[in-house]
Design a protein around this motif. Structure first.
Motif, PDB file in Angstrom:
ATOM      1  N   ALA A 160      -5.642   3.256  -2.019  1.00  0.00           N
ATOM      2  CA  ALA A 160      -6.812   3.219  -1.019  1.00  0.00           C
ATOM      3  C   ALA A 160      -7.001   1.844  -1.213  1.00  0.00           C
ATOM      4  CB  ALA A 160      -7.599   4.251  -0.612  1.00  0.00           C
ATOM      5  N   ALA A 161      -7.690   1.395  -1.801  1.00  0.00           N
ATOM      6  CA  ALA A 161      -8.078   0.282  -1.845  1.00  0.00           C
ATOM      7  C   ALA A 161      -7.320  -0.902  -1.826  1.00  0.00           C
ATOM      8  CB  ALA A 161      -8.905  -0.357  -4.081  1.00  0.00           C
ATOM      9  N   GLY A 162      -6.012  -0.237  -2.195  1.00  0.00           N
ATOM     10  CA  GLY A 162      -4.849  -1.619  -2.329  1.00  0.00           C
ATOM     11  C   GLY A 162      -3.921  -1.478  -0.664  1.00  0.00           C
ATOM     12  N   MET A 163      -4.303  -0.525  -0.246  1.00  0.00           N
ATOM     13  CA  MET A 163      -3.888  -0.460   1.267  1.00  0.00           C
ATOM     14  C   MET A 163      -5.101  -1.455   1.822  1.00  0.00           C
ATOM     15  SD  MET A 163      -1.492   0.967   1.661  1.00  0.00           S
ATOM     16  CE  MET A 163      -1.710   2.090   3.509  1.00  0.00           C
ATOM     17  N   TYR A 164      -6.297  -1.059   1.742  1.00  0.00           N
ATOM     18  CA  TYR A 164      -7.179  -1.659   1.879  1.00  0.00           C
ATOM     19  C   TYR A 164      -7.482  -3.197   2.531  1.00  0.00           C
ATOM     20  CZ  TYR A 164     -12.202  -3.994   3.271  1.00  0.00           C
ATOM     21  OH  TYR A 164     -13.045  -4.861   4.504  1.00  0.00           O
ATOM     22  N   LEU A 165      -7.230  -4.153   1.134  1.00  0.00           N
ATOM     23  CA  LEU A 165      -6.540  -5.461   0.685  1.00  0.00           C
ATOM     24  C   LEU A 165      -4.880  -5.467   1.933  1.00  0.00           C
ATOM     25  CD1 LEU A 165      -7.887  -5.754  -2.858  1.00  0.00           C
ATOM     26  CD2 LEU A 165      -8.544  -6.372  -0.937  1.00  0.00           C
ATOM     27  N   LEU A 166      -4.134  -5.018   1.622  1.00  0.00           N
ATOM     28  CA  LEU A 166      -3.169  -5.359   2.232  1.00  0.00           C
ATOM     29  C   LEU A 166      -2.404  -4.907   3.472  1.00  0.00           C
ATOM     30  CD1 LEU A 166      -0.027  -5.691   0.807  1.00  0.00           C
ATOM     31  CD2 LEU A 166       0.002  -2.917   0.883  1.00  0.00           C
ATOM     32  N   CYS A 167      -3.405  -3.958   4.527  1.00  0.00           N
ATOM     33  CA  CYS A 167      -3.480  -3.854   5.033  1.00  0.00           C
ATOM     34  C   CYS A 167      -5.110  -4.466   6.623  1.00  0.00           C
ATOM     35  CB  CYS A 167      -3.512  -2.694   6.096  1.00  0.00           C
ATOM     36  SG  CYS A 167      -1.513  -2.127   4.838  1.00  0.00           S
ATOM     37  N   VAL A 168      -6.184  -3.945   5.591  1.00  0.00           N
ATOM     38  CA  VAL A 168      -7.102  -4.573   7.152  1.00  0.00           C
ATOM     39  C   VAL A 168      -7.023  -6.599   6.508  1.00  0.00           C
ATOM     40  CG1 VAL A 168      -9.354  -4.481   7.006  1.00  0.00           C
ATOM     41  CG2 VAL A 168      -7.700  -2.802   5.845  1.00  0.00           C
ATOM     42  N   ASN A 169      -7.666  -6.586   7.725  1.00  0.00           N
ATOM     43  CA  ASN A 169      -7.459  -8.056   8.365  1.00  0.00           C
ATOM     44  C   ASN A 169      -8.947  -8.706   8.020  1.00  0.00           C
ATOM     45  OD1 ASN A 169      -8.360  -7.432  10.860  1.00  0.00           O
ATOM     46  ND2 ASN A 169      -6.167  -7.924  11.615  1.00  0.00           N
ATOM     47  N   TRP A 284      10.887 -12.739   0.527  1.00  0.00           N
ATOM     48  CA  TRP A 284      10.602 -13.080   0.382  1.00  0.00           C
ATOM     49  C   TRP A 284      12.269 -14.847   0.489  1.00  0.00           C
ATOM     50  CZ3 TRP A 284      11.271 -15.370  -4.516  1.00  0.00           C
ATOM     51  CH2 TRP A 284      11.017 -17.275  -5.252  1.00  0.00           C
ATOM     52  N   VAL A 285      13.247 -14.106   0.101  1.00  0.00           N
ATOM     53  CA  VAL A 285      14.324 -14.877  -0.850  1.00  0.00           C
ATOM     54  C   VAL A 285      15.129 -14.866   0.332  1.00  0.00           C
ATOM     55  CG1 VAL A 285      16.159 -15.116  -2.165  1.00  0.00           C
ATOM     56  CG2 VAL A 285      14.430 -14.184  -2.617  1.00  0.00           C
ATOM     57  N   ILE A 286      15.226 -13.746   1.523  1.00  0.00           N
ATOM     58  CA  ILE A 286      16.190 -13.771   2.568  1.00  0.00           C
ATOM     59  C   ILE A 286      15.291 -13.891   4.162  1.00  0.00           C
ATOM     60  CG2 ILE A 286      17.902 -12.207   3.919  1.00  0.00           C
ATOM     61  CD1 ILE A 286      18.010 -10.378   1.454  1.00  0.00           C
ATOM     62  N   LEU A 287      14.456 -13.586   4.092  1.00  0.00           N
ATOM     63  CA  LEU A 287      13.533 -13.481   5.467  1.00  0.00           C
ATOM     64  C   LEU A 287      12.254 -15.195   5.145  1.00  0.00           C
ATOM     65  CD1 LEU A 287      13.296 -10.192   6.739  1.00  0.00           C
ATOM     66  CD2 LEU A 287      15.103 -12.060   7.362  1.00  0.00           C
ATOM     67  N   GLY A 288      11.771 -15.346   4.032  1.00  0.00           N
ATOM     68  CA  GLY A 288      10.759 -16.747   3.946  1.00  0.00           C
ATOM     69  C   GLY A 288       9.774 -16.308   4.282  1.00  0.00           C
ATOM     70  N   GLU A 289       9.528 -14.378   3.899  1.00  0.00           N
ATOM     71  CA  GLU A 289       8.269 -14.509   4.225  1.00  0.00           C
ATOM     72  C   GLU A 289       7.184 -13.770   2.705  1.00  0.00           C
ATOM     73  OE1 GLU A 289       8.798 -10.152   6.923  1.00  0.00           O
ATOM     74  OE2 GLU A 289       8.982 -10.274   5.508  1.00  0.00           O
ATOM     75  N   THR A 290       5.784 -14.422   3.480  1.00  0.00           N
ATOM     76  CA  THR A 290       5.042 -14.789   2.131  1.00  0.00           C
ATOM     77  C   THR A 290       4.316 -13.374   2.161  1.00  0.00           C
ATOM     78  OG1 THR A 290       4.250 -16.359   3.422  1.00  0.00           O
ATOM     79  CG2 THR A 290       6.010 -16.704   2.473  1.00  0.00           C
ATOM     80  N   LEU A 291       3.441 -14.053   1.251  1.00  0.00           N
ATOM     81  CA  LEU A 291       1.915 -12.083   1.487  1.00  0.00           C
ATOM     82  C   LEU A 291       0.583 -13.701   0.392  1.00  0.00           C
ATOM     83  CD1 LEU A 291       3.269  -9.774  -0.267  1.00  0.00           C
ATOM     84  CD2 LEU A 291       2.832  -9.948   2.103  1.00  0.00           C
ATOM     85  N   ASN A 292      -0.128 -13.310   1.310  1.00  0.00           N
ATOM     86  CA  ASN A 292      -1.710 -14.423   1.102  1.00  0.00           C
ATOM     87  C   ASN A 292      -2.006 -13.381  -0.684  1.00  0.00           C
ATOM     88  OD1 ASN A 292      -3.035 -12.470   1.496  1.00  0.00           O
ATOM     89  ND2 ASN A 292      -2.873 -12.590   3.418  1.00  0.00           N
ATOM     90  N   LEU A 293      -2.785 -14.445  -0.987  1.00  0.00           N
ATOM     91  CA  LEU A 293      -3.435 -13.717  -2.741  1.00  0.00           C
ATOM     92  C   LEU A 293      -3.980 -12.592  -2.327  1.00  0.00           C
ATOM     93  CD1 LEU A 293      -3.181 -14.877  -5.166  1.00  0.00           C
ATOM     94  CD2 LEU A 293      -5.947 -15.072  -4.551  1.00  0.00           C
ATOM     95  N   LYS A 294      -5.092 -12.257  -1.625  1.00  0.00           N
ATOM     96  CA  LYS A 294      -5.390 -10.430  -0.858  1.00  0.00           C
ATOM     97  C   LYS A 294      -4.541  -9.478  -1.383  1.00  0.00           C
ATOM     98  CE  LYS A 294      -7.119 -10.174   2.998  1.00  0.00           C
ATOM     99  NZ  LYS A 294      -6.497  -8.238   3.212  1.00  0.00           N
ATOM    100  N   GLU A 295      -3.509 -10.360  -0.198  1.00  0.00           N
ATOM    101  CA  GLU A 295      -2.033  -9.046   0.405  1.00  0.00           C
ATOM    102  C   GLU A 295      -1.379  -8.976  -1.271  1.00  0.00           C
ATOM    103  OE1 GLU A 295      -1.031  -9.727   4.578  1.00  0.00           O
ATOM    104  OE2 GLU A 295      -0.397 -11.292   3.432  1.00  0.00           O
ATOM    105  N   ILE A 296      -1.110  -9.999  -1.986  1.00  0.00           N
ATOM    106  CA  ILE A 296      -0.668  -9.959  -3.582  1.00  0.00           C
ATOM    107  C   ILE A 296      -1.040  -8.428  -4.251  1.00  0.00           C
ATOM    108  CG2 ILE A 296       0.581 -10.650  -5.722  1.00  0.00           C
ATOM    109  CD1 ILE A 296       0.933 -12.921  -3.515  1.00  0.00           C
ATOM    110  N   PHE A 297      -2.561  -9.000  -3.880  1.00  0.00           N
ATOM    111  CA  PHE A 297      -3.428  -7.931  -5.196  1.00  0.00           C
ATOM    112  C   PHE A 297      -3.418  -6.708  -4.280  1.00  0.00           C
ATOM    113  CE2 PHE A 297      -7.801  -7.089  -6.545  1.00  0.00           C
ATOM    114  CZ  PHE A 297      -7.110  -6.037  -7.667  1.00  0.00           C
TER     115      PHE A 297
END
Length: 326
Positions: A160-169, A284-297
């Motif tokens: 739930a904590a991970g989902m908050y960091l991953l999904c809530v802007n 990341w490799v094929i589409l060039g998508e990146t995640l910010n530090l909060k989303e990575i955590f």
């Protein structure tokens, strides 16, 4: 005599280890195929609607499994010691058909939420959110009188904590795509429980084949009702559709069946969880998508929760205690 016995045991251990390594590699290949399939789903949406894409991939997936079913049936006939009665065959076919239809309805609904959701979120986030079914399934077991281990509740809190960091802007709002993919994870959990009910009663490959054809037919009907499918769109998006249909549905499923044969279920599910990591790398490799530090955590927390839930009870508690002590 003793030396021969030790040599024999050593040979058996070595043979078992070889099987284990081979099975682990096969499951890792399956997880990699499924992880990259998120990219195929995202790219496929450039050429066709979600109903068209899922209809095509499901029908291809079901067709790809037909030769495997024929091969398994021939092998089964050679190995069987007792001939099945007409009544037993009729009952088995009835259960397989009912189970396939139920699984097809579930996977069709889940795939549609995932396919629509992936238009509004990244491939990596979709991969990690979908993996949450590993935590949702045991919690759903409460409704069927099953006991939920303490480690699952701990994993749910971490997820739930991970989902908050991953999904809530920053504006504390949820991304529409993330919500749709989370609904997909819930429905996939229902799908797993349906499989859990029917799979001991029938052949798993036949069940999967029927579910793909059921999902494919429903999605194809949906495509003609709500979209405007064209041959040019299907031809232009043939690579992602074929990858999702042949590789994700056909090849990866077969690899999973073979790989799990000589491997502990806990180890198998841990390896298959790498699907989420592969989806991030592929995006990341094929589409060039990146995640910010909060989303990575957030991804790290979700993956840690998924791993924790799959550990045996004592090992999981030890891991929690170790984390608390540090």
């Amino acid at each position: 005599m003793n030396q021969n016995g030790e040599s024999s045991r050593g040979g058996q251990i070595g043979h078992s280890r070889d099987h284990s390594y081979r099975s682990s590699l096969l499951l890792f290949l399956a997880a990699s195929i499924w992880g990259v399939a998120f990219v195929a789903q995202s790219v496929g949406m450039d050429y066709m609607g979600p109903f068209t894409f899922n209809g095509a991939r499901s029908l291809i997936g079901g067709t790809v499994l037909l030769p495997l079913i024929a091969f398994r049936e021939q092998k089964k006939k050679k190995a069987e010691t007792r001939k099945e009665t007409a009544e037993e065959r009729k009952q088995r076919r009835k259960i397989t058909l009912i189970g396939g239809v139920c699984c097809g309805l579930a996977i069709c609904t889940a795939s549609m939420f995932q396919q629509i959701g992936i238009q509004y979120t990244t491939v990596g986030k979709a991969g990690f959110i979908t993996t949450l079914y590993i935590i949702i399934v045991p919690i759903m077991g409460l409704f069927f009188g099953k006991k939920v281990r303490r480690i699952v509740w701990a994993g749910a809190a971490i997820a739930a904590a991970g989902m908050y960091l991953l999904c809530v802007n920053e504006t504390l709002s949820l991304n529409r795509g993330d919500v749709l993919v989370f609904i997909c994870a819930v429905i996939f959990s229902i799908h797993i429980l349906v499989i859990d009910y029917f799979s001991p009663k029938t052949d798993g490959v036949k069940l999967s084949c029927i579910q793909f054809f059921v999902a494919g037919i429903i999605c194809t009907i949906g495509a003609f009702l709500f979209e405007e499918p064209t041959w040019s769109g299907l031809v232009s998006g043939a690579v992602p559709v074929l990858y999702a249909g042949v590789m994700s549905c056909g090849v990866a499923y077969t690899l999973q069946i073979i790989g799990q044969k000589h491997l502990d279920p806990t180890v198998a599910s841990l390896i298959l969880s790498l699907e989420s990591v592969v989806s991030v790398l592929a995006g990341w490799v094929i589409l060039g998508e990146t995640l910010n530090l909060k989303e990575i955590f957030g991804c790290v927390l979700v993956f840690a929760a998924v791993i924790l839930v799959q550990l045996p009870e004592k090992a999981g508690e030890a891991a929690l205690m170790s984390g608390a002590d540090s």
